[in-house]
Design a protein around this motif. Structure first.
Motif, mmCIF file in Angstrom:
data_model
loop_
_atom_site.group_PDB
_atom_site.id
_atom_site.type_symbol
_atom_site.label_atom_id
_atom_site.label_comp_id
_atom_site.label_asym_id
_atom_site.label_seq_id
_atom_site.Cartn_x
_atom_site.Cartn_y
_atom_site.Cartn_z
ATOM 1 N N ASN A 150 -60.251 -71.102 112.703
ATOM 2 C CA ASN A 150 -60.477 -71.894 111.820
ATOM 3 C C ASN A 150 -60.840 -72.186 110.188
ATOM 4 N N GLU A 192 -67.807 -69.829 102.440
ATOM 5 C CA GLU A 192 -66.500 -69.745 103.865
ATOM 6 C C GLU A 192 -65.274 -69.422 102.902
ATOM 7 N N MET A 195 -71.545 -73.360 108.427
ATOM 8 C CA MET A 195 -69.483 -74.089 108.253
ATOM 9 C C MET A 195 -69.567 -75.535 107.647
ATOM 10 N N ARG A 246 -58.602 -76.163 108.945
ATOM 11 C CA ARG A 246 -59.475 -77.046 107.838
ATOM 12 C C ARG A 246 -58.139 -76.773 106.662
ATOM 13 N N LYS A 298 -68.512 -64.038 102.609
ATOM 14 C CA LYS A 298 -69.911 -64.695 103.837
ATOM 15 C C LYS A 298 -71.049 -64.181 103.360
#
Length: 289
Positions: free
Chosen positions: A205, A183, A1, A236, A177
């Motif tokens: 997420n 990401e 991440m 996020r 990815k």
């Protein structure tokens, strides 16, 4: 991440983008007509500890990337968040030379050779192939640089939302990815709708960026909806246009944004060392270091 800093630096000011004042936009274009002037401001931000540059894929970004590659020791901690596509570039090219010449101009690697062998039809049959072609073309200029997050610009994100082509979000997430070890990020003018769409697309997420400001400037759905979803949805979130293009005094704007539960980061643009320092200190003051 990916690790996302709380303070990110944007690039609108470098390319004459100001949503409130055409005159200010024109002045900024003149100020930053030379790439060296852009690099000077980026150096100021970097020396103040701001490490992430969230940038469009404007043609002149390539010159900045060349400078960073040529001085790797100086910029060893510098991070790029490319935001693509730079729509004006493609629109201008299509109007000047046509669709096929535009593809040839910007395509990476052997894409055009494949098309010339008779695969032109794939452009209309397979939107995923076109998406991968555009991503690869835009990422060429960032080769060898640290790009842990790759964003889709709001002009494309919101078009996909309108057409309900949610599987493209899934494919973009998978492709960046696997191909770039990055990401996916999504910029939008309609955060509530985007989060619903990404949930349907199976993107968990997500990294999202939207206008988030006290007066609801360019916030489809309104301030209350944004406040509620930031508090209750898993994402996020990065706030842009916190000052609403100068409509809100900096201290008032940043105090409000830093008080939002669930907001992770703020991206801002500035044209001088003093403005960078002022914004950074306000964020530190209200959010902590």
């Amino acid at each position: 991440m990916a690790t996302i800093d709380r303070i990110l630096f944007g690039d609108n000011q470098f390319f004459g983008v100001n949503h409130m004042s055409e005159e200010k936009a024109r002045q900024q274009l003149v100020k930053f007509k030379d790439t060296s002037a852009i690099i000077e401001v980026l150096d100021d931000a970097y020396d103040m500890g701001i490490r992430t540059f969230m940038c469009t894929t404007h043609d002149r970004i390539g010159e900045i990337c060349d400078h960073m590659r040529a001085h790797r020791d100086r910029y060893k901690d510098f991070v790029y968040f490319p935001c693509m596509p730079y729509a004006h570039k493609y629109a201008n090219s299509v109007s000047q030379v046509g669709v096929m010449e535009t593809i040839q101009r910007f395509a990476a690697g052997g894409v055009m050779n494949t098309l010339i062998r008779g695969a032109v039809g794939t452009l209309t049959r397979d939107i995923y192939a076109l998406m991968r072609l555009l991503v690869d073309a835009e990422m060429k200029r960032f080769e060898g640089l640290n790009t842990p997050v790759i964003f889709v610009q709001n002009v494309v994100t919101d078009m996909l939302l309108g057409l309900k082509l949610y599987p493209v979000f899934t494919e973009f997430d998978r492709y960046v990815k696997e191909r770039y070890g990055a990401e996916a990020g999504y910029i939008t003018m309609n955060l509530p709708l985007l989060l619903d769409a990404l949930a349907q697309a199976g993107v968990e997420n997500p990294i999202v960026c939207a206008n988030i400001n006290k007066i609801g400037f360019r916030m489809s759905g309104g301030v209350d909806a944004y406040r509620d979803l930031l508090r209750t949805r898993k994402c996020r979130a990065i706030a842009m246009s916190v000052l609403a293009s100068g409509a809100i005094p900096p201290e008032e704007a940043i105090e409000w944004a830093c008080g939002l539960e669930g907001l992770q980061s703020i991206v801002f643009g500035a044209s001088s060392r003093g403005n960078i320092r002022q914004t950074q200190e306000l964020i530190h003051g209200f959010w902590g270091r």
